[in-house]
Write a protein that holds these residues in place. Structure first.
Motif, PDB file in Angstrom:
ATOM      1  N   LYS A  60       1.933   3.162  -3.805  1.00 14.78           N
ATOM      2  CA  LYS A  60       2.952   2.828  -2.800  1.00 14.78           C
ATOM      3  C   LYS A  60       3.158   1.318  -2.716  1.00 14.78           C
ATOM      4  O   LYS A  60       4.300   0.843  -2.645  1.00 14.78           O
ATOM      5  N   VAL A  65       6.802   0.449  -1.119  1.00 10.53           N
ATOM      6  CA  VAL A  65       6.994   1.338   0.030  1.00 10.53           C
ATOM      7  C   VAL A  65       6.331   0.702   1.253  1.00 10.53           C
ATOM      8  O   VAL A  65       5.121   0.511   1.261  1.00 10.53           O
ATOM      9  N   THR A  74       4.935  10.018  -3.516  1.00 12.06           N
ATOM     10  CA  THR A  74       5.983   9.031  -3.794  1.00 12.06           C
ATOM     11  C   THR A  74       6.654   9.378  -5.115  1.00 12.06           C
ATOM     12  O   THR A  74       5.990   9.518  -6.138  1.00 12.06           O
ATOM     13  N   GLU A  83      10.054   8.368  -0.919  1.00 12.80           N
ATOM     14  CA  GLU A  83       8.783   8.527  -0.215  1.00 12.80           C
ATOM     15  C   GLU A  83       8.796   9.752   0.684  1.00 12.80           C
ATOM     16  O   GLU A  83       9.658   9.885   1.560  1.00 12.80           O
TER      17      GLU A  83
END
Length: 144
Positions: A60, A65, A74, A83
């Motif tokens: 991530k 993210v 993800t 996400e």
């Protein structure tokens, strides 16, 4: 013979248009809802490249993210993050918005794709994130 060539050309074009859209999905090996979301994508014409990861936090972070938008898995499509339990239709919307870095369904709301729990559906939104870090709603699901 020319009409046959034309028809063959049209058929070849239709076959190309029906090819599935490829998406990479990064997930933990033990996550059942991640597998259910993958099934949702496949049922909606996506070809899923499934990547089992040992450190989803690192994935991530690498993909950009923000923690406030985090969920369990993800995806990556066209270089953009997807996400959490984002519906397939909203992934298609994301692909049409070049200014967005990605889209997310934060948390794990009941009733979102992969989180179906009978008739129960929590309200949730699909949030798009632009390059300046601003968020906007791509999809709004009211729940019941």
């Amino acid at each position: 013979m020319r009409p046959l060539i034309l028809i063959a050309g049209l058929c070849a074009g239709l076959a190309q248009a029906a090819e599935p859209i490829s998406i990479d999905v990064h997930r933990d090996a033990n996550c059942g809802c991640c597998k259910a979301w993958i099934s949702h994508l496949q049922d909606n014409g996506f070809r899923v490249n499934d990547h089992v990861e040992s450190d989803m936090s690192a994935v991530k972070q690498r993909l950009g993210v923000p923690p406030r938008l985090a969920s369990c898995h993800t995806g990556v499509i066209d270089g953009k993050f997807v996400e959490g339990h984002v519906p397939a239709a909203d992934i298609l919307k994301l692909r049409q918005q070049p200014d967005l870095l990605g889209a997310a369904v934060p948390g794990m709301p009941a009733g979102s794709p992969g989180m179906e729990m009978g008739d129960r559906q929590q309200p949730y939104q699909v949030i798009g994130l632009d390059q300046q870090g601003k968020e906007r709603v791509l999809g709004d699901y009211p729940g019941n």
